[in-house]
Design an enzyme around this catalytic site. Structure first.
Site, PDB file in Angstrom:
ATOM      1  N   SER A 244      28.954  44.494  36.388  1.00  0.00           N
ATOM      2  CA  SER A 244      29.485  43.930  37.622  1.00  0.00           C
ATOM      3  C   SER A 244      28.406  43.849  38.684  1.00  0.00           C
ATOM      4  CB  SER A 244      30.662  44.762  38.134  1.00  0.00           C
ATOM      5  OG  SER A 244      30.190  45.876  38.848  1.00  0.00           O
ATOM      6  N   LYS A 245      28.572  42.846  39.540  1.00  0.00           N
ATOM      7  CA  LYS A 245      27.587  42.655  40.600  1.00  0.00           C
ATOM      8  C   LYS A 245      27.557  43.895  41.481  1.00  0.00           C
ATOM      9  CE  LYS A 245      28.389  37.746  41.080  1.00  0.00           C
ATOM     10  NZ  LYS A 245      28.713  36.680  42.000  1.00  0.00           N
ATOM     11  N   ARG A 246      28.760  44.434  41.720  1.00  0.00           N
ATOM     12  CA  ARG A 246      28.815  45.552  42.662  1.00  0.00           C
ATOM     13  C   ARG A 246      28.121  46.781  42.091  1.00  0.00           C
ATOM     14  NH1 ARG A 246      34.431  46.399  44.865  1.00  0.00           N
ATOM     15  NH2 ARG A 246      34.085  44.191  45.260  1.00  0.00           N
ATOM     16  N   GLY A 249      24.262  45.706  40.761  1.00  0.00           N
ATOM     17  CA  GLY A 249      23.429  45.068  41.771  1.00  0.00           C
ATOM     18  C   GLY A 249      22.319  44.197  41.256  1.00  0.00           C
TER      19      GLY A 249
END
Ligand code: GLU
Length: 498
Positions: A244-246, A249
Site C-alpha cells: 500500500s502507498k500508505r 511509501g
C-alpha cells in the site's frame, strides 16, 4: 478488430508500482496487436484529484517510455455524457430514482445485516410508479439514480486471467449512477467512457474484479457489446501483506526508482515480471521481446511478491530489481547510457562540459570501464567519483592495505616520473612502465599496482589498474601520484610515512 486499450488512473495519488505495471501491460498488449493505447485520467473525484498528481503520472509514464496514442482524456470532460446515459436508463425504466435518505439507507442496511442478509435496494423507491417518482422529483426531493439489477439473472464474464466468473444478481445491490447533485459515480463513468472510446480490452488491477459484475450489467443495460477483461494479480509486500502507498511509501513510488538511479528499461523489465512469465527461465527481455511474447493468458493468477527490505538503505528494494538494473547498466549500448550518466553527474555537481565535447571519447571509455560492477546510476557519482573529480576520498581500509609500505613514499614519485614520459598513453605502454619500474626496484609488480590503484582512486577494488590509468589520462595520474602524500596527510587516514 483493432485493439483499443486504456490506462485509467485516478489522479488522487502518485504513480505506484501497481499502476505502472497496469500501464505497462496495457501498453505491451496494444503494441503487440498494433492497437491503440489510450490514456484517460479519471478525475471525477474532484475533491481528491489534483493537477500535480496528474502531471506526476504523466511524467512517470514518459520516464517509463509508455507512450500513449490518444489522450490524455480527462474523465470530467465526459460528465454530461455520463449523465445522459443515466437518464436514458431512467427513461427506459432500467434505472429509477432512489429517494431514501442516507439515514434511511443506513437503517435498512443494518436491518438486513441483522437478518444475515445484504441490502440491495430501497423497496419504497424501487417500486414507485413513474408518475409518483416524477412528482417527488418535481417537489425537489433529492434522489440518487440507481440501476435496477435484475432479481433473477446470473452475471457472467470470462476473465483472461481469472477464468469464468459468475455471480447471482441477487447478491448485487442496485448500482448508484448519479448522486443527488447529478454528478456521475465511478461504475457509470467508466462504462460510458469505455463504450464511447470503443475499448476492446480492459486490463486493470484485480481489486476491480468485483466492480466488473456491476459494469457488465451496465453494458447490457446500455445495449453495448462487452469488451474482454483481464484483471491483474495483486502485488504484495514481503510477508504477503498488501502493498500500500500508505504503509510502503516511497518503495512503491515510481519516482523513487528514477531518483535512485534505475534505468527505465530495467524497471520496465522488472515490472513486467511481476505477474507475467514469458516462459522458460528468461528474465532479461528487451522491449521488443516483451512485446512479441506478451500474452494476457500467460498472466499468473497468484499474487506477485515484491521483496524489498524496508529500513535498510543498502537494500531498499527487491534484490532482483537491483540485480536487473545492474545487468542493464552493463548491457545498454554505451551511447544510450551516457545521457543517463550525464544527468546523474549533473545532479551531483560533477559534470564537466568537456565530456560533451573534446573529452567525449574518454568519458565514454570511463563509463564503459567502471559500469561493470554498478547497480544504480547513482554509483557513477559515488563509487565512480574518483573518475570524475579530483575531490575524492580515500577508503581507510584501502590505504591500510595498499599504502602501508613506508618505501612507497619514494616509489610513488618515481612511478610518477616514469609515467610522465609514457607516450602514447595506451594500455601496453603504461603496463610496461609500471612493471619495468617494479623490476628495477626489485619488488613485486603487485605492490606498485595496488598502491597506484589506491593512490589514484582512493579505492581497494575496481577495474584493472592499467585500464584505470588509461581512462584517467596521463596528467591526472601523474599529479595524483605526486600528490598522494599531501592528500593522505590532510585526509587524516594516511599511513605512517606521510
Ligand atoms: N480509475 C480507476 C483506478 O485508478 C481505474 C478504473 C479502471 O481501470 O477501470 O483505480
Amino acid at each position: 478488430m483493432t485493439v483499443r486499450v486504456r490506462f485509467a488512473p485516478s489522479p488522487t495519488g502518485y504513480l505506484h508500482m501497481g499502476g505502472a505495471r497496469t500501464a505497462l501491460f496495457c501498453w505491451l498488449f496494444a503494441r503487440k496487436h498494433k492497437g491503440t493505447f489510450i490514456l484517460r485520467i479519471e478525475d471525477t473525484d474532484l475533491e481528491r484529484s489534483t493537477e500535480e498528481m496528474t502531471q506526476g503520472i504523466l511524467d512517470g509514464l514518459r520516464w517509463l517510455g509508455l507512450d500513449w496514442d490518444e489522450g490524455p482524456y480527462m474523465q470530467s470532460e465526459g460528465i454530461p455524457l455520463h449523465r445522459e446515459a443515466a437518464l436514458s436508463l431512467l427513461e427506459k425504466g432500467l434505472a429509477y430514482r432512489c429517494f431514501a435518505t442516507p439515514e434511511q439507507l443506513e437503517a435498512q442496511r443494518q436491518e438486513e445485516q441483522a437478518k444475515g442478509g445484504q441490502w440491495r435496494f430501497d423497496p419504497f423507491s424501487r417500486h414507485l410508479s413513474r408518475a409518483e417518482s416524477d412528482r417527488l422529483a418535481a417537489e425537489g426531493r433529492p434522489f440518487v439514480v440507481r440501476f435496477r439489477v435484475p432479481d433473477d439473472a446470473v452475471v457472467r464474464f470470462v476473465d483472461h486471467v481469472y477464468g469464468e466468473q459468475e455471480r447471482a444478481a441477487r447478491d448485487i445491490e442496485d448500482i448508484a449512477l448519479l448522486r443527488p447533485d447529478g454528478t456521475p459515480l465511478y461504475n457509470l463513468s467508466v462504462v460510458v467512457d469505455d463504450i464511447r472510446m470503443r475499448i476492446t480490452h480492459i486490463i486493470r488491477g484485480q481489486d476491480h474484479l468485483i466492480n466488473t459484475f456491476k459494469q457488465v450489467l451496465l453494458y447490457q443495460g446500455l445495449g453495448a457489446p462487452l469488451p474482454e477483461f483481464a484483471h491483474l494479480p495483486l502485488i504484495l509486500a514481503p510477508g504477503k501483506a498488501k502493498l500500500s502507498k500508505r504503509a510502503h511509501g516511497e518503495v512503491v513510488a515510481v519516482t523513487t526508482y528514477r531518483e535512485r538511479g534505475f534505468l527505465p528499461a530495467a524497471f520496465r523489465n522488472f515490472l513486467a515480471l511481476l505477474g507475467w512469465a514469458p516462459g522458460g527461465d528468461r528474465e532479461i527481455l528487451s522491449t521488443e521481446e516483451m512485446i512479441e511474447l506478451f500474452d494476457l493468458d500467460a498472466i499468473n493468477r497468484s499474487n506477485a511478491v515484491f521483496n524489498f527490505t524496508e529500513g535498510d538503505p543498502e537494500n531498499w528494494t527487491d534484490p532482483k530489481a537491483l540485480w536487473m538494473n545492474g545487468v542493464y547498466l552493463t548491457r545498454t549500448p554505451i551511447d544510450e547510457l551516457l545521457p543517463y550518466v550525464e544527468e546523474t553527474l549533473r545532479r551531483a555537481g560533477l559534470w564537466d562540459e568537456a565530456w560533451a565535447g573534446p573529452e567525449r571519447a574518454r568519458f565514454a571509455a570511463t563509463v564503459d570501464l567502471i559500469r561493470q560492477r554498478y547497480h544504480s546510476l547513482l554509483d557513477f557519482a559515488t563509487l565512480g567519483r574518483p573518475y570524475f573529480t579530483e575531490y575524492y576520498a580515500f577508503e581507510p581500509e584501502a590505504v591500510q592495505r595498499n599504502l602501508a609500505e613506508p618505501r612507497l613514499r619514494g616509489w610513488l614519485p618515481l612511478l610518477a616520473d616514469r609515467l610522465a614520459t609514457v607516450d602514447p598513453w595506451v594500455h601496453e605502454a603504461v603496463e610496461k612502465a609500471v612493471r619495468g619500474l617494479a623490476e628495477e626496484l626489485g619488488i613485486k609488480a603487485g605492490v606498485l599496482i595496488n598502491a597506484a590503484r589506491t593512490a589514484c582512486t582512493g579505492q581497494k577494488v575496481g577495474p584493472g589498474l592499467f585500464e584505470i590509468l588509461v581512462v584517467l589520462g596521463r596528467d591526472r595520474v601523474v599529479s595524483r601520484l605526486r600528490q598522494v602524500r599531501a592528500r593522505l596527510a590532510s585526509s587524516g587516514c594516511g599511513p605512517g610515512w606521510c
